[in-house]
Design a protein around this motif. Sequence first.
Motif: not given
Length: 359
Positions: A113, A141, A146
């Motif tokens: 990602g 995420e 992330l």
Amino acid sequence: MSRTAKDFFAPLAVGAPAPPREIPARPSRAIHFFDPGNEKMAAKVPAMVGTVDVLLGNLEDAVKAENKERSRQGLVDIAKATDFGPTQLWTRINSLDSPWVLDDLTTLVPEIGDKLDVVMVPKVQGAEDIHYVDRLLAQLEAKAGLTRPVLVHAILETARGVANIEEICAASPRMQGLSLGPADLAADRRMKTTRVGGGHPGYLVRQDAPRVDGETQYDAERASYQQDLWHYTIARMVDACAMHGIYPYYGPFGDILDTVACEDQFRNAFLLGCVGAWSLHPVQIQIANRVFSPSVEDVAHARRVIAAMGDGTGAVMIDGKMEDDASVKQCQVMVALADELAAIDPELRQQYDAIRIED
């Protein structure tokens, strides 16, 4: 919208990165498709970095069912081993009604990602499809830690998708753009063509029959002009994307050997407002890079108009043509694109800088 305006830019999962408030205008003249499970194709990816704006690992159509997992893992391996530099990494996941799509997302976001710029979603029917992907991406995420959201790109491949185009564009702040999917869309519309993109010799207008001595000569030879099957759809897509600050793309052109018709189709899309097109073969990268880059002559003219207009009000005559505030806005689009491309393309930078010096 079911959400209020103040909540629209709030993360959809605790710990997920904030959704973008503006989609960056990154050059994406060619979106080059490759099968990550094909060893021959995969081996060429590192050498293509820097030669194409977008490399897209394809997991959907053209990947056989028995190869889905291998292609998915191949994309993970390529992403981890490759420094993509100025080239974006995208993927086209499997359709939302397939048995593979959930594994696509739950594998790719945690694993790569941080390198994945855009997820392309096929056969989008309406805003509900984007809402599903949006929420799932936020959860993944957050779990992966992330700090940058993965963007979403939708393919118009159904009549319902075209009918709902404005809702799709507005469905999420992470919407990056739309692509025309001509083959599936043609089938869904029951269009009578088996071509993948491009025109059709039967879709034409014919010159009126001439009149001789007051009689219409219906059997006379008359010129015909082939028309663009996709003009309406592309124009509607461009308007919807412009309204929502995202980007429209022409999709695939299936006849790899017909580079002349491919270039014509790409140029039509460029003139209508598209920012790029799909590439199914390296030769189409060269075509897209050429077509979706403003010509030196157009950039030089645009700079002249901007310089002559000063504060942008009033009107001036340049080379016998009237230029006004609307002209300046058109020229600013052209110059902004040239500057973006010059930042990543040394050859274009040299060409654009040469006319800057001459000016």
